[in-house]
Design a protein around this motif. Structure first.
Motif, PDB file in Angstrom:
ATOM      1  N   ARG A   9     -37.525  58.767  33.100  1.00 48.05           N
ATOM      2  CA  ARG A   9     -36.474  58.130  32.781  1.00 48.05           C
ATOM      3  C   ARG A   9     -36.491  57.765  31.728  1.00 48.05           C
ATOM      4  NH1 ARG A   9     -33.749  56.215  36.225  1.00 48.05           N
ATOM      5  NH2 ARG A   9     -34.075  54.005  35.468  1.00 48.05           N
ATOM      6  N   TRP A  10     -37.262  56.348  31.311  1.00 47.30           N
ATOM      7  CA  TRP A  10     -37.502  55.501  30.484  1.00 47.30           C
ATOM      8  C   TRP A  10     -38.624  56.436  29.952  1.00 47.30           C
ATOM      9  CZ3 TRP A  10     -37.023  50.480  28.585  1.00 47.30           C
ATOM     10  CH2 TRP A  10     -36.037  49.922  29.375  1.00 47.30           C
ATOM     11  N   GLY A  11     -39.086  57.584  29.958  1.00 43.70           N
ATOM     12  CA  GLY A  11     -40.140  58.584  28.626  1.00 43.70           C
ATOM     13  C   GLY A  11     -39.409  59.380  28.056  1.00 43.70           C
ATOM     14  N   LEU A  12     -38.140  59.743  28.615  1.00 42.17           N
ATOM     15  CA  LEU A  12     -36.889  60.172  28.276  1.00 42.17           C
ATOM     16  C   LEU A  12     -36.165  59.997  26.959  1.00 42.17           C
ATOM     17  CD1 LEU A  12     -35.986  63.162  28.141  1.00 42.17           C
ATOM     18  CD2 LEU A  12     -34.400  62.797  30.310  1.00 42.17           C
ATOM     19  N   ALA A  13     -35.901  58.800  27.486  1.00 45.29           N
ATOM     20  CA  ALA A  13     -35.391  57.775  26.329  1.00 45.29           C
ATOM     21  C   ALA A  13     -36.122  57.337  25.563  1.00 45.29           C
ATOM     22  CB  ALA A  13     -34.614  56.401  26.568  1.00 45.29           C
ATOM     23  N   ALA A  14     -37.402  57.802  25.698  1.00 46.09           N
ATOM     24  CA  ALA A  14     -38.353  57.223  24.558  1.00 46.09           C
ATOM     25  C   ALA A  14     -38.603  58.303  23.803  1.00 46.09           C
ATOM     26  CB  ALA A  14     -40.156  56.876  24.654  1.00 46.09           C
ATOM     27  N   PHE A  15     -38.451  59.790  24.569  1.00 45.85           N
ATOM     28  CA  PHE A  15     -38.476  61.565  23.510  1.00 45.85           C
ATOM     29  C   PHE A  15     -37.037  60.878  22.708  1.00 45.85           C
ATOM     30  CE2 PHE A  15     -36.749  65.198  24.189  1.00 45.85           C
ATOM     31  CZ  PHE A  15     -37.429  66.165  22.748  1.00 45.85           C
ATOM     32  N   MET A  16     -36.180  60.642  23.458  1.00 43.31           N
ATOM     33  CA  MET A  16     -34.426  60.936  22.316  1.00 43.31           C
ATOM     34  C   MET A  16     -34.212  60.100  21.560  1.00 43.31           C
ATOM     35  SD  MET A  16     -33.598  62.974  24.611  1.00 43.31           S
ATOM     36  CE  MET A  16     -31.438  64.115  23.020  1.00 43.31           C
ATOM     37  N   GLY A  17     -34.794  59.079  21.570  1.00 38.97           N
ATOM     38  CA  GLY A  17     -34.968  58.055  20.647  1.00 38.97           C
ATOM     39  C   GLY A  17     -35.753  58.184  19.075  1.00 38.97           C
ATOM     40  N   PHE A  18     -37.393  58.778  19.161  1.00 45.88           N
ATOM     41  CA  PHE A  18     -38.286  59.154  19.229  1.00 45.88           C
ATOM     42  C   PHE A  18     -37.549  60.680  18.229  1.00 45.88           C
ATOM     43  CE2 PHE A  18     -41.615  62.170  17.433  1.00 45.88           C
ATOM     44  CZ  PHE A  18     -42.411  61.025  17.086  1.00 45.88           C
ATOM     45  N   ALA A  19     -36.793  61.483  18.631  1.00 43.95           N
ATOM     46  CA  ALA A  19     -35.952  62.634  17.942  1.00 43.95           C
ATOM     47  C   ALA A  19     -34.839  61.860  17.603  1.00 43.95           C
ATOM     48  CB  ALA A  19     -36.136  63.654  19.017  1.00 43.95           C
ATOM     49  N   GLY A  20     -34.385  60.869  17.826  1.00 44.70           N
ATOM     50  CA  GLY A  20     -33.012  60.900  17.247  1.00 44.70           C
ATOM     51  C   GLY A  20     -33.472  60.386  16.094  1.00 44.70           C
ATOM     52  N   LEU A  21     -34.138  59.045  16.272  1.00 46.65           N
ATOM     53  CA  LEU A  21     -35.218  58.966  14.403  1.00 46.65           C
ATOM     54  C   LEU A  21     -35.407  59.830  13.876  1.00 46.65           C
ATOM     55  CD1 LEU A  21     -36.120  55.474  15.918  1.00 46.65           C
ATOM     56  CD2 LEU A  21     -34.781  55.399  14.803  1.00 46.65           C
ATOM     57  N   GLY A  22     -36.224  60.964  14.079  1.00 46.18           N
ATOM     58  CA  GLY A  22     -36.620  61.969  13.679  1.00 46.18           C
ATOM     59  C   GLY A  22     -35.642  62.766  12.431  1.00 46.18           C
ATOM     60  N   HIS A  23     -34.039  62.652  12.482  1.00 48.61           N
ATOM     61  CA  HIS A  23     -33.292  63.393  12.496  1.00 48.61           C
ATOM     62  C   HIS A  23     -32.957  63.228  11.152  1.00 48.61           C
ATOM     63  CE1 HIS A  23     -32.224  65.419  16.358  1.00 48.61           C
ATOM     64  NE2 HIS A  23     -31.587  65.948  14.986  1.00 48.61           N
ATOM     65  N   PHE A  24     -33.549  61.448  11.316  1.00 50.47           N
ATOM     66  CA  PHE A  24     -33.085  60.825   9.758  1.00 50.47           C
ATOM     67  C   PHE A  24     -34.287  60.591   8.939  1.00 50.47           C
ATOM     68  CE2 PHE A  24     -29.985  58.865  12.965  1.00 50.47           C
ATOM     69  CZ  PHE A  24     -28.480  58.953  11.780  1.00 50.47           C
ATOM     70  N   ARG A  25     -35.806  60.624   9.420  1.00 48.77           N
ATOM     71  CA  ARG A  25     -36.323  61.123   8.858  1.00 48.77           C
ATOM     72  C   ARG A  25     -37.370  62.184   8.119  1.00 48.77           C
ATOM     73  NH1 ARG A  25     -39.522  57.789  13.468  1.00 48.77           N
ATOM     74  NH2 ARG A  25     -39.998  59.836  13.885  1.00 48.77           N
ATOM     75  N   LEU A 118     -31.339  65.448  34.652  1.00 52.22           N
ATOM     76  CA  LEU A 118     -29.806  65.447  35.662  1.00 52.22           C
ATOM     77  C   LEU A 118     -31.095  64.936  36.954  1.00 52.22           C
ATOM     78  CD1 LEU A 118     -28.823  69.125  35.939  1.00 52.22           C
ATOM     79  CD2 LEU A 118     -27.047  66.837  35.140  1.00 52.22           C
ATOM     80  N   TRP A 119     -32.204  65.341  36.381  1.00 51.90           N
ATOM     81  CA  TRP A 119     -33.520  64.371  37.361  1.00 51.90           C
ATOM     82  C   TRP A 119     -33.489  62.634  37.390  1.00 51.90           C
ATOM     83  CZ3 TRP A 119     -38.549  62.306  38.566  1.00 51.90           C
ATOM     84  CH2 TRP A 119     -38.698  62.041  39.146  1.00 51.90           C
ATOM     85  N   VAL A 120     -34.236  62.681  36.063  1.00 54.45           N
ATOM     86  CA  VAL A 120     -34.017  61.459  36.094  1.00 54.45           C
ATOM     87  C   VAL A 120     -32.860  60.468  35.726  1.00 54.45           C
ATOM     88  CG1 VAL A 120     -35.863  61.856  34.920  1.00 54.45           C
ATOM     89  CG2 VAL A 120     -33.577  61.154  33.747  1.00 54.45           C
ATOM     90  N   THR A 121     -31.571  61.183  36.053  1.00 55.02           N
ATOM     91  CA  THR A 121     -30.672  59.933  36.474  1.00 55.02           C
ATOM     92  C   THR A 121     -29.387  60.319  37.853  1.00 55.02           C
ATOM     93  OG1 THR A 121     -29.236  61.854  35.616  1.00 55.02           O
ATOM     94  CG2 THR A 121     -30.024  60.264  33.673  1.00 55.02           C
ATOM     95  N   GLY A 122     -30.932  61.257  38.915  1.00 55.41           N
ATOM     96  CA  GLY A 122     -30.228  60.672  39.397  1.00 55.41           C
ATOM     97  C   GLY A 122     -28.800  62.279  40.318  1.00 55.41           C
ATOM     98  N   GLY A 123     -28.739  63.152  39.668  1.00 52.35           N
ATOM     99  CA  GLY A 123     -27.310  64.114  39.851  1.00 52.35           C
ATOM    100  C   GLY A 123     -27.895  65.411  39.044  1.00 52.35           C
TER     101      GLY A 123
END
Length: 137
Positions: A9-25, A118-123
């Motif tokens: 879950r933390w890895g997916l969060a890091a991936f999403m944060g990195f990708a999100g910042l990439g939209h601006f860079r 779905l898996w990393v969030t338990g649903g």
């Protein structure tokens, strides 16, 4: 297993944060995935980047809403899939996806992201208690 799920879950969060910042860079690179017939393409790229950053934060900061966040993130991956499909069909090159094979291969990773969200969030829970009607039998 729960520790691995937390790390994922933390890895997916890091991936999403990195990708999100990439939209601006790298807005121009993300425009390669945004269908050319859509209006306000730059705004779409920037808003989707902000949404990805919000998901990154929500994955780690909202434990009480974790399953909802996972379902919404999975839905987000489904909603952005047409952009990946557009890139494959239009043949636009961005993010190193410069051959038809690479662009098509990327399409197969989208269901993996849906399942991971779905898996990393338990649903959805496959070990959920039986429905009330089944329990009465």
């Amino acid at each position: 297993m729960e520790r691995f799920r937390t790390l994922a879950r933390w890895g997916l969060a890091a991936f999403m944060g990195f990708a999100g910042l990439g939209h601006f860079r790298s807005t121009d690179a993300f425009l390669g995935q945004t269908p050319s017939f859509l209006p306000f393409r730059t705004a779409i790229v920037l808003v989707s980047g902000a949404v990805e950053i919000a998901f990154a934060l929500a994955l780690v900061a909202l434990p009480a809403r974790r399953r909802l966040v996972g379902r919404l993130l999975a839905l987000f991956y489904v909603v952005i899939f047409p952009g990946n499909l557009y890139q494959a069909i239009a043949g636009t090159s961005s993010f190193g996806l410069d051959t038809p094979g690479k662009r098509i291969a990327r399409l197969f990773f989208q269901p993996v992201l849906v399942a991971l969200a779905l898996w990393v969030t338990g649903g959805p829970r496959y070990d959920a208690p039986a429905e009330a009607g089944e329990a009465a039998r």
